[in-house]
Design a protein around this motif. Sequence first.
Motif, PDB file in Angstrom:
ATOM      1  N   VAL A  61       0.879  -1.170   0.000  1.00 43.81           N
ATOM      2  CA  VAL A  61       0.000   0.000   0.000  1.00 43.81           C
ATOM      3  C   VAL A  61       0.913   1.215   0.000  1.00 43.81           C
ATOM      4  O   VAL A  61       1.834   1.312   0.816  1.00 43.81           O
ATOM      5  CB  VAL A  61      -0.943  -0.008   1.221  1.00 43.81           C
ATOM      6  CG1 VAL A  61      -1.740   1.280   1.289  1.00 43.81           C
ATOM      7  CG2 VAL A  61      -1.860  -1.224   1.160  1.00 43.81           C
ATOM      8  N   TYR A  62       0.647   2.130  -0.931  1.00 43.65           N
ATOM      9  CA  TYR A  62       1.528   3.279  -1.158  1.00 43.65           C
ATOM     10  C   TYR A  62       0.933   4.544  -0.558  1.00 43.65           C
ATOM     11  O   TYR A  62      -0.274   4.756  -0.591  1.00 43.65           O
ATOM     12  CB  TYR A  62       1.765   3.451  -2.657  1.00 43.65           C
ATOM     13  CG  TYR A  62       2.484   2.258  -3.225  1.00 43.65           C
ATOM     14  CD1 TYR A  62       3.871   2.201  -3.205  1.00 43.65           C
ATOM     15  CD2 TYR A  62       1.780   1.163  -3.711  1.00 43.65           C
ATOM     16  CE1 TYR A  62       4.544   1.083  -3.684  1.00 43.65           C
ATOM     17  CE2 TYR A  62       2.445   0.048  -4.191  1.00 43.65           C
ATOM     18  CZ  TYR A  62       3.816   0.013  -4.179  1.00 43.65           C
ATOM     19  OH  TYR A  62       4.484  -1.098  -4.641  1.00 43.65           O
ATOM     20  N   GLY A  63       1.821   5.363  -0.020  1.00 45.19           N
ATOM     21  CA  GLY A  63       1.387   6.621   0.576  1.00 45.19           C
ATOM     22  C   GLY A  63       2.573   7.520   0.832  1.00 45.19           C
ATOM     23  O   GLY A  63       3.559   7.505   0.076  1.00 45.19           O
ATOM     24  N   GLU A  64       2.490   8.264   1.929  1.00 46.07           N
ATOM     25  CA  GLU A  64       3.505   9.257   2.271  1.00 46.07           C
ATOM     26  C   GLU A  64       3.738   9.268   3.768  1.00 46.07           C
ATOM     27  O   GLU A  64       2.827   8.996   4.544  1.00 46.07           O
ATOM     28  CB  GLU A  64       3.032  10.650   1.843  1.00 46.07           C
ATOM     29  CG  GLU A  64       2.737  10.762   0.373  1.00 46.07           C
ATOM     30  CD  GLU A  64       1.958  11.997   0.007  1.00 46.07           C
ATOM     31  OE1 GLU A  64       1.883  12.281  -1.203  1.00 46.07           O
ATOM     32  OE2 GLU A  64       1.401  12.685   0.888  1.00 46.07           O
ATOM     33  N   VAL A  65       4.955   9.604   4.145  1.00 46.62           N
ATOM     34  CA  VAL A  65       5.311   9.729   5.555  1.00 46.62           C
ATOM     35  C   VAL A  65       5.507  11.201   5.880  1.00 46.62           C
ATOM     36  O   VAL A  65       6.162  11.935   5.137  1.00 46.62           O
ATOM     37  CB  VAL A  65       6.587   8.929   5.888  1.00 46.62           C
ATOM     38  CG1 VAL A  65       7.132   9.294   7.251  1.00 46.62           C
ATOM     39  CG2 VAL A  65       6.282   7.433   5.837  1.00 46.62           C
ATOM     40  N   PHE A  66       4.921  11.612   7.002  1.00 46.84           N
ATOM     41  CA  PHE A  66       5.012  12.979   7.487  1.00 46.84           C
ATOM     42  C   PHE A  66       5.631  12.991   8.876  1.00 46.84           C
ATOM     43  O   PHE A  66       5.378  12.090   9.670  1.00 46.84           O
ATOM     44  CB  PHE A  66       3.620  13.611   7.625  1.00 46.84           C
ATOM     45  CG  PHE A  66       2.868  13.732   6.337  1.00 46.84           C
ATOM     46  CD1 PHE A  66       2.969  14.883   5.574  1.00 46.84           C
ATOM     47  CD2 PHE A  66       2.056  12.703   5.892  1.00 46.84           C
ATOM     48  CE1 PHE A  66       2.274  15.004   4.392  1.00 46.84           C
ATOM     49  CE2 PHE A  66       1.351  12.815   4.709  1.00 46.84           C
ATOM     50  CZ  PHE A  66       1.463  13.972   3.956  1.00 46.84           C
ATOM     51  N   ILE A  67       6.376  14.036   9.177  1.00 50.11           N
ATOM     52  CA  ILE A  67       6.825  14.314  10.535  1.00 50.11           C
ATOM     53  C   ILE A  67       5.904  15.402  11.067  1.00 50.11           C
ATOM     54  O   ILE A  67       5.803  16.483  10.471  1.00 50.11           O
ATOM     55  CB  ILE A  67       8.289  14.812  10.575  1.00 50.11           C
ATOM     56  CG1 ILE A  67       9.228  13.830   9.861  1.00 50.11           C
ATOM     57  CG2 ILE A  67       8.724  15.077  12.014  1.00 50.11           C
ATOM     58  CD1 ILE A  67       9.353  12.484  10.515  1.00 50.11           C
ATOM     59  N   LEU A  68       5.217  15.124  12.155  1.00 48.19           N
ATOM     60  CA  LEU A  68       4.277  16.089  12.726  1.00 48.19           C
ATOM     61  C   LEU A  68       5.032  17.156  13.517  1.00 48.19           C
ATOM     62  O   LEU A  68       5.866  16.834  14.357  1.00 48.19           O
ATOM     63  CB  LEU A  68       3.268  15.385  13.628  1.00 48.19           C
ATOM     64  CG  LEU A  68       2.448  14.276  12.961  1.00 48.19           C
ATOM     65  CD1 LEU A  68       1.520  13.627  13.983  1.00 48.19           C
ATOM     66  CD2 LEU A  68       1.671  14.805  11.771  1.00 48.19           C
ATOM     67  N   HIS A  69       4.711  18.416  13.249  1.00 50.70           N
ATOM     68  CA  HIS A  69       5.374  19.536  13.915  1.00 50.70           C
ATOM     69  C   HIS A  69       5.004  19.586  15.399  1.00 50.70           C
ATOM     70  O   HIS A  69       5.856  19.609  16.269  1.00 50.70           O
ATOM     71  CB  HIS A  69       5.023  20.848  13.214  1.00 50.70           C
ATOM     72  CG  HIS A  69       5.574  22.060  13.881  1.00 50.70           C
ATOM     73  ND1 HIS A  69       6.925  22.288  13.990  1.00 50.70           N
ATOM     74  CD2 HIS A  69       4.971  23.095  14.487  1.00 50.70           C
ATOM     75  CE1 HIS A  69       7.124  23.418  14.631  1.00 50.70           C
ATOM     76  NE2 HIS A  69       5.951  23.925  14.944  1.00 50.70           N
ATOM     77  N   ASP A  70       3.721  19.615  15.696  1.00 55.03           N
ATOM     78  CA  ASP A  70       3.247  19.649  17.083  1.00 55.03           C
ATOM     79  C   ASP A  70       2.536  18.325  17.355  1.00 55.03           C
ATOM     80  O   ASP A  70       1.319  18.226  17.292  1.00 55.03           O
ATOM     81  CB  ASP A  70       2.320  20.839  17.302  1.00 55.03           C
ATOM     82  CG  ASP A  70       1.874  20.971  18.749  1.00 55.03           C
ATOM     83  OD1 ASP A  70       2.186  20.075  19.570  1.00 55.03           O
ATOM     84  OD2 ASP A  70       1.202  21.961  19.066  1.00 55.03           O
ATOM     85  N   PHE A  71       3.313  17.312  17.640  1.00 53.94           N
ATOM     86  CA  PHE A  71       2.823  15.941  17.783  1.00 53.94           C
ATOM     87  C   PHE A  71       1.677  15.847  18.790  1.00 53.94           C
ATOM     88  O   PHE A  71       0.649  15.241  18.521  1.00 53.94           O
ATOM     89  CB  PHE A  71       3.986  15.032  18.200  1.00 53.94           C
ATOM     90  CG  PHE A  71       3.609  13.595  18.331  1.00 53.94           C
ATOM     91  CD1 PHE A  71       3.601  12.769  17.225  1.00 53.94           C
ATOM     92  CD2 PHE A  71       3.269  13.061  19.566  1.00 53.94           C
ATOM     93  CE1 PHE A  71       3.252  11.429  17.331  1.00 53.94           C
ATOM     94  CE2 PHE A  71       2.918  11.731  19.688  1.00 53.94           C
ATOM     95  CZ  PHE A  71       2.912  10.919  18.564  1.00 53.94           C
ATOM     96  N   ASP A  72       1.846  16.465  19.970  1.00 49.57           N
ATOM     97  CA  ASP A  72       0.865  16.314  21.054  1.00 49.57           C
ATOM     98  C   ASP A  72      -0.487  16.934  20.733  1.00 49.57           C
ATOM     99  O   ASP A  72      -1.503  16.536  21.307  1.00 49.57           O
ATOM    100  CB  ASP A  72       1.419  16.909  22.351  1.00 49.57           C
ATOM    101  CG  ASP A  72       2.607  16.114  22.882  1.00 49.57           C
ATOM    102  OD1 ASP A  72       2.683  14.901  22.601  1.00 49.57           O
ATOM    103  OD2 ASP A  72       3.471  16.709  23.547  1.00 49.57           O
ATOM    104  N   THR A  73      -0.537  17.891  19.839  1.00 56.08           N
ATOM    105  CA  THR A  73      -1.800  18.503  19.431  1.00 56.08           C
ATOM    106  C   THR A  73      -2.373  17.825  18.194  1.00 56.08           C
ATOM    107  O   THR A  73      -3.575  17.579  18.108  1.00 56.08           O
ATOM    108  CB  THR A  73      -1.598  20.012  19.141  1.00 56.08           C
ATOM    109  OG1 THR A  73      -1.106  20.630  20.323  1.00 56.08           O
ATOM    110  CG2 THR A  73      -2.880  20.671  18.701  1.00 56.08           C
ATOM    111  N   THR A  74      -1.508  17.527  17.234  1.00 50.53           N
ATOM    112  CA  THR A  74      -1.975  17.006  15.950  1.00 50.53           C
ATOM    113  C   THR A  74      -2.452  15.560  16.049  1.00 50.53           C
ATOM    114  O   THR A  74      -3.467  15.199  15.444  1.00 50.53           O
ATOM    115  CB  THR A  74      -0.861  17.133  14.886  1.00 50.53           C
ATOM    116  OG1 THR A  74      -0.439  18.502  14.835  1.00 50.53           O
ATOM    117  CG2 THR A  74      -1.346  16.713  13.518  1.00 50.53           C
ATOM    118  N   LEU A  75      -1.756  14.721  16.800  1.00 51.00           N
ATOM    119  CA  LEU A  75      -2.143  13.310  16.866  1.00 51.00           C
ATOM    120  C   LEU A  75      -3.566  13.111  17.412  1.00 51.00           C
ATOM    121  O   LEU A  75      -4.342  12.365  16.810  1.00 51.00           O
ATOM    122  CB  LEU A  75      -1.137  12.493  17.670  1.00 51.00           C
ATOM    123  CG  LEU A  75      -1.313  10.986  17.529  1.00 51.00           C
ATOM    124  CD1 LEU A  75      -0.997  10.519  16.107  1.00 51.00           C
ATOM    125  CD2 LEU A  75      -0.442  10.256  18.524  1.00 51.00           C
TER     126      LEU A  75
END
Length: 151
Positions: A61-75
């Motif tokens: 399965v193909y997609g993209e990997v992101f690094i979240l800037h504000d992990f604790d809010t975005t997740l």
Amino acid sequence: MQIDQPLPLFAYGSLMNNLFNYNIYLKNRTIGVPVKARVHGSLFHLSKKGYPALLPGEGWVYGEVFILHDFDTTLPSLDGLEGYNQGSEPNEYNREILTVELWSEETQAYDREIQAYVYRYAVENDPNFLEESFPLPTGDWRAFHENGVKE
């Protein structure tokens, strides 16, 4: 409450760069540009819902990997979108840590593995899955979404 470790996010559906949920949930909330990636699994399109479902499988399965800037809010925001309730009610998706392969522009190959969060569909909580979905054998929901045709 569970403490989540900051890890990258693998997106294979509407959260991919420039698709509809990316613009709502991830735009300006990631570090750098997304990296093409893939994960083992089987991909389905949920025809009545209009988005994909990743299930365990041997294909890619193909997609993209992101690094979240504000992990604790975005997740937590992403958990809400994906119907991941951490046990308070049946999940639509389960957030799991899986091995993801990253694409290298330099080598033109998927040649590096990382651990990332992936939302896998909780098919056990969807009694209509078989009637209301169809497989995407290429594992590429962006191509399906943008071309508008069944594979």
